[in-house]
Design an enzyme around this catalytic site. Structure first.
Site, short mmCIF file in Angstrom:
data_model
loop_
_atom_site.label_atom_id
_atom_site.label_comp_id
_atom_site.label_asym_id
_atom_site.label_seq_id
_atom_site.Cartn_x
_atom_site.Cartn_y
_atom_site.Cartn_z
N ARG A 118 2.47 -3.65 -7.29
CA ARG A 118 2.14 -4.58 -6.21
C ARG A 118 2.37 -6.04 -6.62
O ARG A 118 2.58 -6.90 -5.77
CB ARG A 118 0.70 -4.38 -5.76
N ARG B 289 0.86 -1.19 0.00
CA ARG B 289 0.00 0.00 0.00
C ARG B 289 0.90 1.24 0.00
O ARG B 289 1.44 1.62 1.04
CB ARG B 289 -0.91 -0.02 1.23
#
Length: 418
Positions: free
Chosen positions: A385, A273
């Site tokens: 990610r 994140r």
């Protein structure tokens, strides 16, 4: 914005959508009242203008006292027209404000509930059992010389990072693989602007409930995009498209920026994140009747990419309360993360039906040559990610990481070694 015709003909469907999202049903009745007020105001203004036009013809033919009487009547009527037009403008403003507050209608098959109420549609692959304690992606990235979180924080603050050496090469290889797949599948590759005007950001639905996630440059009145979905949605704003040969498909490669407001304390370790990342995003314009089939195709293309990086994953049908403002339905693909012993989202695809296109005035001509509102969809093919799942699932006992076969031509190596 939702189709007001649906609101007028089936307000209960809109209320049911609000309930499925966990949103306020009263917005539906407020929007209906605003719509009725606007239509009444338009009708009154139109009627008065027609009366004024008719009176003007009578004045042209009248003489003497009759003309003076009609002119006096005309002044009163002109004042009534101005008042009616002011009422119409006020009603239209009120309608627009309330219209933008109502999110897209949820697809009937979407599960009700919030973030944890998703439905698992399928699981692909079996999580690997390691004969050693698997490291997390941060430890692996540091050992490989691929990731530098400390200096990222020194330079820019929390949730920033440097991809270094093989880490930068690995990301470029991944995104190039995604770009190659997209172009082979008929997508037009785009590198879009990452700063957009307010009307474009608002048109995609990101300035509603999720406005706190968006970076704004107040001095320039521009927004940094959190996904290339935004500039690609604005690419054909105020245009009439030719969809006679099928959907228009674009793949945008861009850096993306998110404030991660409200995520304090969540995923603070590593790059799960973060505030800045790179992504290849698919974006489609199509006829509304083709949108569901196109949504299935986008999901299939995402799964094709996941198969290429050889990680276990599952597909979930996201619950109504966890949908973005613009999405009617969203499928997430979540990859297995060994260090956490659970699945984490890598990619998603959303069917936004006509919601964004109506805001941005993107239309097409139907078989009768009449302009109709288009549908829009989006889906992620690869993003930063993904390095988390790549590194963790392909790690070996000595700290090295095997490179999936599909990535090797783009990276030029079979194994990453510390």
């Amino acid at each position: 914005m939702i189709d007001l015709k649906t609101l007028r003909e089936d307000p209960e469907a809109v209320r049911a959508s609000q309930r499925r999202r966990g949103e306020d049903e009263r917005l539906v009745d407020e929007l209906r009242a605003a719509d009725e007020r606007r239509r009444a105001a338009v009708a009154r203004a139109d009627s008065l203008r027609a009366e004024q036009k008719q009176l003007g013809r009578q004045v042209g033919k009248a003489r003497g006292e009759e003309r003076d009487r009609l002119l006096a009547q005309g002044k009163e009527l002109a004042a009534d027209v101005r008042a009616a037009e002011a009422e119409q403008a006020e009603a239209e403003t009120d309608l627009t404000e309330r219209h933008t507050l109502v999110p897209n209608l949820v697809h009937p098959a979407v599960p009700a509930g919030g973030e944890d109420d998703y439905v698992v549609l399928k699981e692909v692959g079996t999580p690997q059992t390691f004969d050693f304690e698997p490291a997390d992606h941060l430890d692996l990235g540091v050992r490989l010389g691929a990731l530098d979180i400390e200096r990222g924080a020194k330079v820019s603050g929390a949730r920033f990072y440097f991809l270094t050496g093989v880490g930068a090469q690995l990301q470029l290889a991944l995104l190039n693989l995604a770009a190659a797949q997209a172009t082979a599948s008929g997508f037009t590759l785009m590198i879009p602007p990452v700063l957009v005007r307010p009307e474009i950001m608002a048109g995609t639905g990101f300035l509603g409930a999720h406005a706190g996630e968006v970076y704004r440059l107040a001095e320039d009145d521009l927004y940094l995009v959190g996904t290339s979905e935004v500039p690609l949605a604005g690419y054909h704003a105020d245009e009439i498209l030719d969809l006679s040969a099928g959907p228009l498909r674009y793949a945008g490669w861009s850096s993306c920026f998110r404030r991660e407001a409200g995520s304090y304390g969540k995923d603070t370790r590593g790059i799960i994140r973060v505030h800045q990342f790179d992504k290849v995003e698919m974006f489609v314009y199509c006829r509304p009747q083709d949108a569901e089939a196109e949504h299935a195709r986008l999901l299939a293309w995402e799964e094709e990419m996941l198969a290429k990086i050889e990680v276990p994953y599952r597909v979930i049908d996201v619950a109504g309360g966890d949908l973005g403002t613009s999405a009617s339905r969203k499928f997430d693909c979540e990859a297995w993360v060994p260090s956490q012993g659970r699945y984490r989202e890598l990619t998603s695809t959303s069917n936004c039906t006509t919601f964004q296109a109506r805001r941005l005035s993107v239309r097409y001509r139907d078989e009768d040559n009449r302009p109709r509102t288009a549908a829009t969809l989006n889906g992620t093919l690869a993003t930063t990610r993904w390095l988390v799942a790549l590194l963790e699932n392909h790690q070996q006992a000595d700290g090295s990481v095997k490179v999936p076969a599909a990535l090797r031509p783009f990276l030029g190596r079979d194994v990453l070694t510390p």
